[in-house]
Write an enzyme that holds these catalytic residues in place. Structure first.
Site, PDB file in Angstrom:
ATOM      1  N   HIS A  81      -7.363  -7.311  10.876  1.00  0.00           N
ATOM      2  CA  HIS A  81      -6.185  -6.811  10.172  1.00  0.00           C
ATOM      3  C   HIS A  81      -6.552  -5.545   9.402  1.00  0.00           C
ATOM      4  CE1 HIS A  81      -2.282  -6.941   8.320  1.00  0.00           C
ATOM      5  NE2 HIS A  81      -2.818  -6.914   7.114  1.00  0.00           N
ATOM      6  N   ARG A  91       0.846  -1.187   0.000  1.00  0.00           N
ATOM      7  CA  ARG A  91       0.000   0.000   0.000  1.00  0.00           C
ATOM      8  C   ARG A  91       0.885   1.242   0.000  1.00  0.00           C
ATOM      9  NH1 ARG A  91      -4.650   0.955   4.481  1.00  0.00           N
ATOM     10  NH2 ARG A  91      -5.412   2.958   3.771  1.00  0.00           N
ATOM     11  N   ASN A 129      -2.075  -8.276   0.891  1.00  0.00           N
ATOM     12  CA  ASN A 129      -2.929  -7.253   1.501  1.00  0.00           C
ATOM     13  C   ASN A 129      -3.928  -6.676   0.514  1.00  0.00           C
ATOM     14  OD1 ASN A 129      -2.223  -7.098   4.225  1.00  0.00           O
ATOM     15  ND2 ASN A 129      -0.315  -6.076   3.716  1.00  0.00           N
ATOM     16  N   ARG A 155      -7.694   1.265   0.565  1.00  0.00           N
ATOM     17  CA  ARG A 155      -7.712  -0.197   0.665  1.00  0.00           C
ATOM     18  C   ARG A 155      -8.457  -0.797  -0.520  1.00  0.00           C
ATOM     19  NH1 ARG A 155      -5.497  -1.998   5.255  1.00  0.00           N
ATOM     20  NH2 ARG A 155      -6.434  -4.044   5.272  1.00  0.00           N
ATOM     21  N   ILE A 201      -0.233 -14.273   1.925  1.00  0.00           N
ATOM     22  CA  ILE A 201       0.304 -13.070   2.559  1.00  0.00           C
ATOM     23  C   ILE A 201       0.143 -11.979   1.498  1.00  0.00           C
ATOM     24  CG2 ILE A 201       2.273 -11.992   3.710  1.00  0.00           C
ATOM     25  CD1 ILE A 201       3.454 -14.861   3.990  1.00  0.00           C
ATOM     26  N   ARG A 247       5.370  -5.701  12.790  1.00  0.00           N
ATOM     27  CA  ARG A 247       5.387  -4.239  12.866  1.00  0.00           C
ATOM     28  C   ARG A 247       5.445  -3.770  14.321  1.00  0.00           C
ATOM     29  NH1 ARG A 247       0.795  -3.693   8.312  1.00  0.00           N
ATOM     30  NH2 ARG A 247       2.152  -3.418   6.523  1.00  0.00           N
ATOM     31  N   ASP A 304       1.302  -7.758  11.383  1.00  0.00           N
ATOM     32  CA  ASP A 304       1.040  -6.769  12.424  1.00  0.00           C
ATOM     33  C   ASP A 304       1.922  -7.009  13.652  1.00  0.00           C
ATOM     34  OD1 ASP A 304      -0.923  -5.370  10.951  1.00  0.00           O
ATOM     35  OD2 ASP A 304      -2.411  -6.877  11.486  1.00  0.00           O
TER      36      ASP A 304
END
Length: 141
Positions: free
Chosen positions: A107, A12, A50, A18, A48, A83, A80
Protein backbone atom coordinates in the site's frame (compact mmCIF):
# COMPACT_ATOMS: atom_id res chain seq x y z
CA UNK A 1 -17.54 -6.28 21.26
CA UNK A 2 -15.70 -8.45 18.75
CA UNK A 3 -14.81 -5.90 16.05
CA UNK A 4 -13.77 -2.27 16.16
CA UNK A 5 -13.62 -0.60 12.76
CA UNK A 6 -11.49 2.53 12.85
CA UNK A 7 -11.75 4.98 9.97
CA UNK A 8 -9.74 7.90 11.28
CA UNK A 9 -6.94 10.28 10.58
CA UNK A 10 -6.08 13.11 8.30
CA UNK A 11 -5.85 12.60 4.53
CA UNK A 12 -2.53 13.18 2.84
CA UNK A 13 -2.35 16.70 1.47
CA UNK A 14 -0.38 17.83 -1.60
CA UNK A 15 3.30 18.08 -0.74
CA UNK A 16 2.88 16.19 2.52
CA UNK A 17 5.40 13.40 3.09
CA UNK A 18 4.36 9.96 4.28
CA UNK A 19 6.52 10.55 7.37
CA UNK A 20 4.54 13.66 8.31
CA UNK A 21 1.26 11.88 7.64
CA UNK A 22 2.44 9.00 9.83
CA UNK A 23 3.28 11.29 12.74
CA UNK A 24 -0.13 12.94 12.67
CA UNK A 25 -2.20 9.82 12.13
CA UNK A 26 -0.16 7.58 14.44
CA UNK A 27 -1.10 9.84 17.35
CA UNK A 28 -4.78 9.57 16.42
CA UNK A 29 -4.60 5.78 15.99
CA UNK A 30 -2.61 5.36 19.21
CA UNK A 31 -5.36 6.91 21.32
CA UNK A 32 -8.01 4.74 19.75
CA UNK A 33 -5.95 1.54 19.96
CA UNK A 34 -5.08 2.22 23.61
CA UNK A 35 -8.80 2.64 24.36
CA UNK A 36 -9.52 -0.65 22.58
CA UNK A 37 -6.80 -2.37 24.62
CA UNK A 38 -8.45 -1.12 27.80
CA UNK A 39 -12.14 -1.53 27.02
CA UNK A 40 -12.37 -4.34 24.44
CA UNK A 41 -9.05 -6.21 24.40
CA UNK A 42 -10.48 -9.31 22.70
CA UNK A 43 -11.84 -7.38 19.72
CA UNK A 44 -10.21 -7.35 16.31
CA UNK A 45 -9.22 -3.76 15.56
CA UNK A 46 -9.54 -3.07 11.83
CA UNK A 47 -7.69 0.13 10.94
CA UNK A 48 -8.38 2.36 7.97
CA UNK A 49 -5.68 4.90 8.77
CA UNK A 50 -2.97 6.05 6.37
CA UNK A 51 -0.21 5.28 5.84
CA UNK A 52 -1.67 1.89 6.65
CA UNK A 53 1.48 -0.10 5.92
CA UNK A 54 3.23 1.83 8.72
CA UNK A 55 0.35 2.42 11.15
CA UNK A 56 -0.71 -1.25 11.47
CA UNK A 57 2.71 -2.59 12.57
CA UNK A 58 3.15 0.30 15.01
CA UNK A 59 -0.27 -0.29 16.57
CA UNK A 60 0.33 -4.06 16.67
CA UNK A 61 3.50 -3.32 18.64
CA UNK A 62 1.42 -1.29 21.14
CA UNK A 63 -0.88 -4.28 21.61
CA UNK A 64 2.10 -6.59 22.02
CA UNK A 65 3.62 -4.31 24.70
CA UNK A 66 0.27 -4.33 26.50
CA UNK A 67 0.39 -8.14 26.60
CA UNK A 68 -2.33 -8.48 23.98
CA UNK A 69 -2.41 -10.39 20.70
CA UNK A 70 -0.84 -8.15 18.03
CA UNK A 71 -2.61 -10.19 15.33
CA UNK A 72 -5.85 -8.55 16.51
CA UNK A 73 -4.67 -5.37 14.76
CA UNK A 74 -5.38 -5.53 11.03
CA UNK A 75 -5.41 -3.07 8.15
CA UNK A 76 -8.26 -2.56 5.72
CA UNK A 77 -6.73 -1.76 2.35
CA UNK A 78 -9.57 -1.80 -0.12
CA UNK A 79 -8.91 1.89 -0.64
CA UNK A 80 -6.57 1.18 -3.56
CA UNK A 81 -9.26 -1.01 -5.15
CA UNK A 82 -11.84 1.74 -4.76
CA UNK A 83 -9.45 4.23 -6.36
CA UNK A 84 -8.66 1.94 -9.31
CA UNK A 85 -12.39 1.24 -9.80
CA UNK A 86 -13.15 4.96 -9.86
CA UNK A 87 -10.37 5.72 -12.33
CA UNK A 88 -11.59 3.01 -14.73
CA UNK A 89 -15.23 4.05 -14.38
CA UNK A 90 -14.34 7.67 -15.16
CA UNK A 91 -12.66 6.62 -18.41
CA UNK A 92 -15.26 4.13 -19.63
CA UNK A 93 -18.27 6.13 -18.43
CA UNK A 94 -19.89 3.71 -16.01
CA UNK A 95 -20.67 3.75 -12.30
CA UNK A 96 -17.75 2.62 -10.06
CA UNK A 97 -19.97 -0.11 -8.57
CA UNK A 98 -19.81 -1.85 -11.98
CA UNK A 99 -16.03 -2.13 -11.81
CA UNK A 100 -13.92 -4.48 -9.66
CA UNK A 101 -10.20 -4.06 -10.23
CA UNK A 102 -8.22 -6.34 -7.93
CA UNK A 103 -5.18 -4.67 -6.39
CA UNK A 104 -2.35 -6.78 -5.03
CA UNK A 105 0.90 -5.99 -3.31
CA UNK A 106 1.52 -3.37 -0.68
CA UNK A 107 0.00 0.00 0.00
CA UNK A 108 2.80 2.35 -0.94
CA UNK A 109 3.92 3.59 -4.32
CA UNK A 110 5.18 0.96 -6.74
CA UNK A 111 4.18 -1.88 -4.39
CA UNK A 112 0.54 -1.14 -5.30
CA UNK A 113 -0.31 -3.31 -8.30
CA UNK A 114 -3.77 -2.85 -9.86
CA UNK A 115 -4.58 -5.86 -12.03
CA UNK A 116 -6.60 -4.15 -14.74
CA UNK A 117 -6.43 -7.26 -16.93
CA UNK A 118 -8.87 -8.96 -14.55
CA UNK A 119 -11.60 -6.33 -15.03
CA UNK A 120 -13.64 -6.56 -18.26
CA UNK A 121 -14.43 -2.82 -18.24
CA UNK A 122 -10.70 -2.05 -18.30
CA UNK A 123 -10.40 -4.00 -21.59
CA UNK A 124 -12.02 -0.95 -23.22
CA UNK A 125 -9.02 1.20 -22.24
CA UNK A 126 -5.97 1.61 -24.47
CA UNK A 127 -2.84 -0.10 -23.11
CA UNK A 128 -0.89 3.16 -22.85
CA UNK A 129 -3.71 4.66 -20.80
CA UNK A 130 -3.67 1.61 -18.52
CA UNK A 131 0.03 2.16 -17.86
CA UNK A 132 -0.79 5.73 -16.81
CA UNK A 133 -3.58 4.37 -14.57
CA UNK A 134 -1.06 2.11 -12.83
CA UNK A 135 0.94 5.18 -11.85
CA UNK A 136 -2.16 7.19 -10.98
CA UNK A 137 -3.37 4.42 -8.66
CA UNK A 138 0.07 4.07 -7.09
CA UNK A 139 0.40 7.80 -6.45
CA UNK A 140 -3.18 8.50 -5.37
CA UNK A 141 -2.58 8.09 -1.64
Amino acid sequence: CSLVLVAAGMPRKPGMTRDHLFKVNADIAKGIVEACAKFCPQAVVALIVNPINSIVPAMAELYKKAGLDPKKIVGVTTLDCVRANKFVSDIVGCHPSNVEVPVIGGHDGITIMPVFSQEPMAARIDQSALEALDKKTQDAG
